[in-house]
Design an enzyme around this catalytic site. Structure first.
Site, PDB file in Angstrom:
ATOM      1  N   GLU A  20     134.700  95.255  86.044  1.00 48.97           N
ATOM      2  CA  GLU A  20     134.098  96.587  86.128  1.00 48.97           C
ATOM      3  C   GLU A  20     133.163  96.728  87.325  1.00 48.97           C
ATOM      4  OE1 GLU A  20     133.075  98.390  82.140  1.00 48.97           O
ATOM      5  OE2 GLU A  20     133.264  96.289  81.557  1.00 48.97           O
ATOM      6  N   SER A 148     135.416  99.593  79.691  1.00 44.46           N
ATOM      7  CA  SER A 148     136.071 100.592  80.530  1.00 44.46           C
ATOM      8  C   SER A 148     137.574 100.707  80.273  1.00 44.46           C
ATOM      9  CB  SER A 148     135.832 100.304  82.022  1.00 44.46           C
ATOM     10  OG  SER A 148     134.481 100.468  82.340  1.00 44.46           O
ATOM     11  N   TYR A 214     137.096 107.654  84.668  1.00 43.38           N
ATOM     12  CA  TYR A 214     136.408 107.577  85.954  1.00 43.38           C
ATOM     13  C   TYR A 214     137.032 108.384  87.087  1.00 43.38           C
ATOM     14  CZ  TYR A 214     134.095 103.795  83.518  1.00 43.38           C
ATOM     15  OH  TYR A 214     133.398 103.066  82.587  1.00 43.38           O
ATOM     16  N   ARG A 253     125.516 103.495  73.969  1.00 44.44           N
ATOM     17  CA  ARG A 253     126.489 104.487  73.535  1.00 44.44           C
ATOM     18  C   ARG A 253     127.377 103.893  72.457  1.00 44.44           C
ATOM     19  NH1 ARG A 253     130.091 104.938  77.731  1.00 44.44           N
ATOM     20  NH2 ARG A 253     131.849 104.400  76.381  1.00 44.44           N
ATOM     21  N   ASP A 255     131.039 104.681  70.479  1.00 49.72           N
ATOM     22  CA  ASP A 255     132.256 105.481  70.501  1.00 49.72           C
ATOM     23  C   ASP A 255     132.847 105.556  69.098  1.00 49.72           C
ATOM     24  OD1 ASP A 255     131.928 105.727  73.235  1.00 49.72           O
ATOM     25  OD2 ASP A 255     133.199 103.993  73.681  1.00 49.72           O
ATOM     26  N   GLU A 268     133.233 100.923  69.138  1.00 54.23           N
ATOM     27  CA  GLU A 268     132.497  99.904  69.880  1.00 54.23           C
ATOM     28  C   GLU A 268     131.121 100.419  70.272  1.00 54.23           C
ATOM     29  OE1 GLU A 268     133.600  99.453  74.244  1.00 54.23           O
ATOM     30  OE2 GLU A 268     135.464 100.261  73.434  1.00 54.23           O
ATOM     31  N   ASN A 270     128.421 100.227  73.503  1.00 51.10           N
ATOM     32  CA  ASN A 270     128.214  99.901  74.917  1.00 51.10           C
ATOM     33  C   ASN A 270     126.714  99.794  75.158  1.00 51.10           C
ATOM     34  OD1 ASN A 270     131.029 100.390  76.374  1.00 51.10           O
ATOM     35  ND2 ASN A 270     130.780 101.929  74.773  1.00 51.10           N
ATOM     36  N   GLY A 274     128.213 103.512  81.430  1.00 55.66           N
ATOM     37  CA  GLY A 274     128.320 104.023  82.789  1.00 55.66           C
ATOM     38  C   GLY A 274     127.291 105.093  83.086  1.00 55.66           C
TER      39      GLY A 274
END
Length: 307
Positions: A20, A148, A214, A253, A255, A268, A270, A274
């Site tokens: 990443e 990602s 992205y 974060r 999800d 998951e 994070n 990002g």
């Protein structure tokens, strides 16, 4: 000292050596610009090119971690910074390492009753037909310790399962086959002990993959997310429970997916999400009335020494 001078000399850790790296460079550049425009004495520090001991040699006072993936989001850098005695942003060693490992995160969630899709581990000796019989189709196949959406495939037939495993295994020795949740996708940004407004994700692609995250211009981000206030509050509380279950703190974060019957599942956590122009945490913060500079300063303010 008051104002931006109170932070001292700040290193923005970016780049690194993970898959990443490209995203991390973009996140770090945006964070660096926000800090410098706010008057902070901030400097880019690429851990893929420099030794961490330079942080001490160059007398940095505080570290903003903008590294994604291995060697940055997985507890390794966090442990090194603790040894160096430097305050850093985000979660500590244990939470970072655990959240990076999707398989062990799911084990913790299952033990605590946090809803997450059913899964099995795959290896070269797996009974592919047995996996399909257990999880049904479609199936999501993913490396346990990548972010990602790197190495992830959506499998719609038994013939696709072994190639999907082989792709994921290029990125990690632990590969998960996960029940596909057919429904709506949401993400909950966490800031301190608050879940920010939920964002609903819509993409015309097979799933919300690297390209959709992205580069694509046809991904839709809906905030307000369209849920009732009561239902959104329920999902926010689920996200906070999932976040705290792995020991995460500061910011991050979670999800989620919601199936067609209305049941929500956590996918998951994070711990260093990002921070690019396509990223979700800044988007949720804006919906909460927090602009990008305020968000970055708030995260930096919470940096502390652990251990």
């Amino acid at each position: 000292m008051s104002g931006p001078q109170r932070f001292g000399k700040v290193a923005v850790l970016l780049g690194g050596r993970s898959a990443e790296r490209e995203v991390s460079l973009r996140s770090g550049a945006m964070i660096l610009r926000a800090l410098t425009e706010s008057g902070v004495d901030a400097h880019a520090f690429d851990t893929g090119e420099r030794a961490l001991t330079d942080l001490v040699a160059e007398r940095f006072d505080r570290v903003f971690i903008a590294l994604h993936g291995r060697f940055g989001e997985d507890g390794t850098v966090q442990g090194a910074l603790e040894l160096l005695g430097l305050p850093y942003t985000g979660s500590g060693v244990l939470a970072s390492a655990l959240a990076m490992d999707k398989w062990r995160t799911k084990l913790v969630w299952e033990a605590l009753g946090v809803a997450t899709p059913a899964h099995v581990l795959l290896d070269a000796r797996t009974d592919w037909a047995g996996t399909v019989a257990e999880l049904g189709l479609p199936i999501m196949v993913k490396p346990a310790c990548e972010g990602s959406s790197i190495g992830i495939s959506k499998v719609t037939s038994i013939e696709q399962l072994q190639p999907a495993y082989e792709l994921a295994a290029r990125h990690d020795s632990i590969v998960i086959a996960e029940q596909f949740i057919d429904g709506e996708e949401y993400t909950a940004a966490i800031l301190d002990d608050e879940a920010l407004p939920l964002i609903k994700l819509e993409t015309p692609r097979v799933f919300y993959d690297y390209q959709a995250k992205y580069h694509a211009d046809d991904t839709r981000y809906l905030v307000p997310c369209g849920l009732s206030e009561a239902r959104e509050t329920e999902l926010k509380m689920l996200a906070l429970s999932a976040f705290k279950a792995v020991g995460a703190e500061g910011w991050g974060r979670v999800d989620l997916m919601m199936d067609n019957s209305g049941r929500a599942y956590c996918l998951e956590v994070n711990t260093v999400p990002g921070m690019t122009d396509h990223s979700l945490v800044p988007m949720a913060a804006r919906a909460r009335g927090i602009d990008f500079k305020q968000l970055v300063l708030h995260i930096l303010e919470a940096a502390r020494v652990r251990g």
